[in-house]
Design an enzyme around this catalytic site. Structure first.
Site, PDB file in Angstrom:
ATOM      1  CB  CYS A 179      40.676  37.038  45.011  1.00 13.35           C
ATOM      2  SG  CYS A 179      39.701  36.820  46.518  1.00 13.35           S
ATOM      3  CG  HIS A 229      36.678  40.007  44.633  1.00 10.73           C
ATOM      4  ND1 HIS A 229      35.531  39.253  44.675  1.00 10.73           N
ATOM      5  CD2 HIS A 229      37.578  39.346  45.422  1.00 10.73           C
ATOM      6  CE1 HIS A 229      35.738  38.194  45.456  1.00 10.73           C
ATOM      7  NE2 HIS A 229      36.958  38.227  45.912  1.00 10.73           N
TER       8      HIS A 229
END
Lengths: 350, 350, 350, 350
Positions: free
Chosen positions: A150, A243
Site C-alpha cells: 500500500c 497513507h
C-alpha cells in the site's frame, strides 16, 4: 459486459477482504459468488462470523454467504481476489492458478518472482505481458497478478509521472501510515493512542524495492529494475485510512516546481488501462493548499483511487520535495487488485 | 544556592508558560515571584484566568499570583523566562534586557540576531560567550538568550554527538510533531483527529537553519554557521507531547552503526554545562528496541530532558538513518530555557 | 518496616501486571522477588518477553527476572499480587492460598464468593475480617482478597461518602472507560479511533453488584448487600487511562449540593486503613471547575489513588448528579490490590 | 419540481454552514444561489475564505461564490438556511422573515418562542402549523422554523416511537458527543486527545426541554409540552461526527424488549412528512449487534438521516435501556433544516 463474471474473495473476513466485498458490491463487471475464510469460520454465515470494521455497511449480497475453505475445488469462478495473509497466500494461491483460476492478489508472497507482475495499471500496464510468460513457464492455466504494498502505491504513481518527463535518480521517502494497513485487529489501541510507532516490520525493504520493479522496463520477457535508489523510514500514526508519504527526489534533469506540477497533473494512464471501470479520474490531483493532502480530507478523492500530491517545492539537497497521499485499503489494496483484474479481463487474459 | 534567585514568567498562561510555572515549582535555584499575561488577564488571579492544560496539576505557589503586565517596571527579579508569542516577544523582550533583566526566552524573535545565542547547553555552552558581546554592542545590562525551536532541539543534540566524532555534511529530516507545539488552543481537534497535517507554517526554515547556528563555531565574537545542508518536511500528528524526527545523515567520514551508537551513548555535555540542575542524565539514550523511541513511552526519559534515539541503521543514499525523540515543551521549550538560565547563573552572567 | 516483605507478581507481563511491577518499585514495605507468566514466557528474561506499555519506564529491578510458572512450589514469598486473567485466576489462585500464600488479586473470579472480601480499604476495611472466616472454612493458611472491578472502584468510594451521611437508594451510572481497562492488546485501534464502543462484555452486572457488596455490612461473618439498586450503561472511549462515570443518585434523605460536596470532601478512610502507605490523600477531591474531572488532567491526582468528583448538581429525577473519575489501572487495579495487601499486613493477617 | 427553488446559506463558512453547502449540492429541489459570511469574509471567494473541514470535497458550484453580508436586501431567494451562531441568529434572522424570506435555521435562538416550531418532520410534522400563527402574530411574510439541538434530535426520534405506543414518563440520558458539534475551530485538540470533557455549556438544559416541546401537542395554536421529565449528563468525546446517547426510560405502560424493538422498527414518519426527499429511510434502524451503534460505523446509515438504536434491554430502575446514535451535523443540523424546508415547501408555506 455487466456483472457477468463470477468471482470469489479469498480471506474475505479480514480488513482487506472486507474492502473487496464492499468495493465489488457496485462493480459493473464482477459478481461475487463465494467467499473463503480460515478453518474456524468455514461453514458459518459471513454476516455472523465477520467482525465488520468498515464505515460503509456490509453489502446485502454478502450477508448470507456460507464461508468456504480456501480451495479451488468446486469453485465456480475463473477469477479470485486474494486478501490472504502472506504466508497463507504463498501456500494456497498457486493451487488456484494451477486449477485455471486467475488470482489478483494483495498479498506480497509472489511480488519478487521474476515472472509475476507487480501491477499498477496506470503505471505499468504493459507488465501484464508477463502473464503469458508466467503461464508458459509454470504450466498454469490461471495466473498470479499482484498489486504492490500500500505504501509503494501512491509513491510509485507520483514518481512515474515525474520520471516519464524528467528521469529519476534518488528518492528519500518517509511514510506516515494508517492503522488499517496492519489489518484487524492489527495495531493495539494502547500502542497508537497519543503515539507514533516509528517502525513497521518489513515495510522499508518493500518500499525501497517494489517501485523499482514497477518503474522498470519489460524487455525480452524480463523486468529490468529501474535504476533508482530509495531510502525510507516507515511510521505508523493514529489515522484510520490513508497513507501519507513525504518524498524528496533527485531527477534525471532539473525541473521547476511548475514543471513538476504540470507533469503530475498531466499524467495519464497508459492507453491499455486508461478506460477501465477503476481507472482513477484523474490519476493524480495536485493540491494548491499548503496544508494538503490530509488523510481525513483527501483519501476519498476519486472514490479512493486517485493519488493526491501537495506541497511540491524546491529542495535544498535534491531537486524537489512533495507530500503524497493514497488510500491504503482502496487504491493501495482491494481497489488496486480489482483494477488489475479489469486489465486482465480487458486484455483477454482471463 | 537554594531557591534564592527570584524570577518571573512572561506570558505565563499559555502552554509553554504553564510548563515554566510547573517546572519551576521544584527548581533548586529559582523562585517564581511574578507572572505576566496579556492585557485582558492583568489583575486576575492566575488560577482563575489560566485554562490549565498540563496533566501535572497547577502548582500551589502560582495559584494566587495576580497576573502582571509584561513590563519590567517594578519587577523584583533579574531573570525572566519568556513564553511570549514571537511578535510580542520581539517588541517587549528588549525592554527587560535594557532594564538589566536577563531574558531566557523560548520565543524565536531574536534567534537570527548575530549577537544572540541560540543555546543548548549540552551542545554549545560556549556560545554563552555572546552575552558579554551582546551587552557591549547593545548597551544592555540584561540580555536575551534563546533556546531553539522545539523540533531543532533533539535533532541538534543527536547530530552534535555524531558531528563531533565523524563530521556532518547533509541531513534529511522529517518531523512528526505533537500538538502541544502549536500552543493553546492551537490545533483544532477537527483538524487532527484521524488525520495528519503535512505542514507547519514557518517550521521548515527554522529546522534547516537553527541547527547550523548551534553546531557552528564562535570565532572572534561571531558564530560561523556549520557547513551542513538540511532538507526537511514538518508534519503535525495526533500526539500530545513529544516530537519525533526521522533523520538520514551524511557524515564527514564513514561510521558503522555500532560506532554511531557508541558516539551517541558516549556523548557528554561540555564541562561548562555538564553539572547544572537541568543537565540531562544521560544527554542521549539510544534504544535497542526496533519500535522505539515512541512519544508516549519515551518522552519523559530523564524527566523530559533526555534525547532518545533509536533505529540507528545504515542508509542507502547517505550514511546512516535514525529516529530521534525529544519532549517539545520540556527539553524543547520551557525546560530548555531553564537550563540556559542555569548556565547563565553558573557563568556569573546574571 | 522497610522493603522486608518478599512478594511475587502473578501474570506480570500484561497491562495490570506491568502496573504492579511499576508501582511496587518504590514501595516501602514490599520487595518483588519473582514474577510469573504464561507457559510460553517461562524461563525468559522479563525485559525481553514483556511488551512494556506504560509511559513510566520498566523498573530496573525487574529487567533481569526470569519469568516463573504460576505455581506456589518453591516460591519464597507469603504474599502474591495477581494480575491473572479471570479464568486462570479461578484455577490457580487457590493453589497459592492452600500453600499458605496470601493472594491480593485484581481478578474477578472470586468476588462473588461469600467468604471472599471485595475490598476498598477506604470504604470497607472491616470486610478484611472475612479473611479468618475464609481460612477457617476453606482450611487455607493463605487467603484470597480481591479488589473490585475498576469501574466499581471510584463509583463506590464516592457513593460511600454520600451514603454514610445521607443514605443511598438508587444509582444511575454511565461509564466512559479507558482502553487500558481491556488489557493488552485489548481494544483494536480500528475499533476505537474516531469511535465509541457502547458495550463492554460483562461489565454492567459487575458495576450493579460489586458496590452493593462493598457498601454492605459484615454481620455474623456474612456480608449483607447494601439495599441500593443500580442501573448502568458501560462505554469504551479513546482514553488511555482513567474511567469516568456519570452518576445520578437518590439518597435516603435530601441533601443540598453544598452538603453533598461537604460530605465528599470530608470523607475519611476508616481508622483501620487510614494511614497505610497507599491510603489516598485525600480520599476524594471535589473539583469546582465545571469542566472537570477530565481523564488526562485528573487521573494522576494523589498518585492515581485519589477519586476525583466534579459537576455535583441537583437532579430532576433523583436527588443529585455528579461525575466521578478514578485511575483504572492504579486505584482501580494494581494500586488497589497493593493497598489491600497493606491492610492485610497491618492487621497481622499475613 | 427540480432544482427550481433558489436558496441561500447564511453563515456558510462554519462547520454547519459547510454541511449545508455540501448536502445541498445534490438536492433535487433547492439550488444554492448565494452564501453569506461574517464581515471579514464578505467579498471574498468562498473557496478562498472557507477553511473546509468536511471529508467530502467542497462542491464545485460553491467555489466561486462571492461571500455576501448576512442581509436580506438584494437576495434573490425566498428560502434561506441559517448556520449562524446563536447570538447573530437572534439579531439577523428576523430581518429575513420580515423581508418575506423563510428561515430554516439550525440556531437555537428562537427555539423557546411559543410560535416558533422546533421541528423534526418524522416526529412532529404537524407543528408546522405554527407557521401561519407566527406570520399572523408577528406580521411576517417569511418565518423562522428551527430544528432542535443535535443531541435532542436522535433522542427525540427514538423516544417518539416508544411514546406513541407505550407512553413516556421519565428519561435519564447521558450523551457522548462528537467534536463537530462544537463548530470550528471549536474544541482544542489539547482538550480532547486522550480525554473526555464531561461538560458542554448550555447543552443539558436543551436536552431536557427541547424533546418536551417536540413530543408535545399543538392545541389551539399552542404547544403543550409533553409531561415527561428528563435528567441528563452531556460529555464531549474524541469522535469526529455522531452523537451517542445512553437512554433509560420509564414508559406509561410496561413493554417487553421485543415490543419496544418492534415499536422502534415499525415507526413511520407522519404522512405529511413521510415522502419528502430527506425523509430517512427507514426512520429508525435497530441493531441486533450488542456492540452497536458505534459512531464510526453507523453514523452514515440512511445517508446520515436515520437514527440508529441498539442495546435495547430491560432496566433495573425504570423500564428499558438503550443506546441511540444520530449524525450530529447531518440529521442533527444541516440535514435537519433541509428536511424542515422540504416540509415547508410541501405544505405550500413558502
Amino acid at each position: 459486459m455487466s456483472k457477468e463474471i463470477p468471482v470469489a474473495v479469498l480471506g474475505a473476513t479480514g480488513s482487506v477482504g472486507q474492502r473487496f466485498v464492499q468495493l465489488l458490491a457496485g462493480h459493473p463487471w464482477f459478481k461475487v459468488v463465494a467467499v473463503t475464510g480460515s478453518e474456524r469460520r468455514v461453514g458459518k454465515k459471513f454476516s455472523e462470523t465477520c467482525h465488520w470494521i468498515l464505515s460503509e455497511p456490509m453489502p446485502e449480497y454478502a450477508r448470507d454467504f456460507k464461508v468456504l475453505p480456501t480451495d479451488p475445488a468446486g469453485l465456480d469462478a475463473h477469477l479470485v481476489f486474494s486478501a490472504l495473509p502472506s504466508g497463507v497466500a504463498k501456500e494456497l494461491e498457486p493451487n488456484f492458478a494451477k486449477a485455471g483460476i486467475s488470482v489478483c492478489t494483495n498479498a506480497g508472497a509472489y511480488r519478487r518472482e521474476a515472472d509475476v507482475p507487480v501491477l499498477l495499471p496506470e503505471v505499468n500496464a504493459d507488465h501484464i505481458d508477463l502473464v503469458p510468460v508466467q503461464r508458459r513457464k509454470r504450466g498454469w492455466s490461471g495466473c498470479i497478478v499482484t498489486n504492490p504494498n500500500c505504501t509503494s502505491t501512491g509513491t510509485t504513481i507520483a514518481l512515474k509521472a515525474l520520471m516519464d518527463r524528467f528521469g529519476l535518480e534518488k528518492v528519500f521517502g518517509v511514510s506516515l501510515q494508517a492503522i488499517s494497513g496492519a489489518g484487524y485487529p492489527g495495531v493495539a489501541s494502547m500502542d497508537i493512542l497519543d503515539n507514533v510507532i516509528p517502525h513497521i516490520a518489513g515495510e522499508e525493504p518493500k518500499l525501497e524495492w517494489e517501485p523499482r520493479k514497477m518503474l522498470g522496463s519489460l524487455v525480452n520477457e524480463e523486468i529490468q529494475l529501474a535504476d533508482v535508489t530509495f531510502s525510507t523510514h516507515c511510521n505508523r500514526v493514529a489515522v484510520s485510512d490513508g497513507h501519507l508519504v513525504c518524498l524528496t527526489v533527485e531527477l534525471g534533469k532539473k525541473a521547476s516546481v511548475e514543471e513538476a506540477i504540470a507533469a503530475l497533473r498531466d499524467y495519464q494512464a497508459p492507453a491499455r488501462s486508461g478506460s477501465l471501470p477503476s481507472t482513477p479520474k484523474p490519476v493524480i490531483v495536485v493540491s494548491d493548499d499548503p496544508g494538503r493532502p490530509q488523510p481525513r480530507l483527501d483519501r476519498m478523492t476519486g472514490a479512493g483511487m486517485t493519488t493526491v500530491v501537495g506541497r511540491v517545492r524546491e529542495d535544498t539537497l535534491f531537486d524537489l520535495r512533495m507530500t503524497v497521499l493514497s488510500h491504503n485499503t482502496i487504491r493501495g489494496a482491494a481497489g488496486g487488485s480489482i483494477y488489475n483484474a479489469e486489465l486482465l479481463v480487458n486484455e483477454g487474459l482471463l
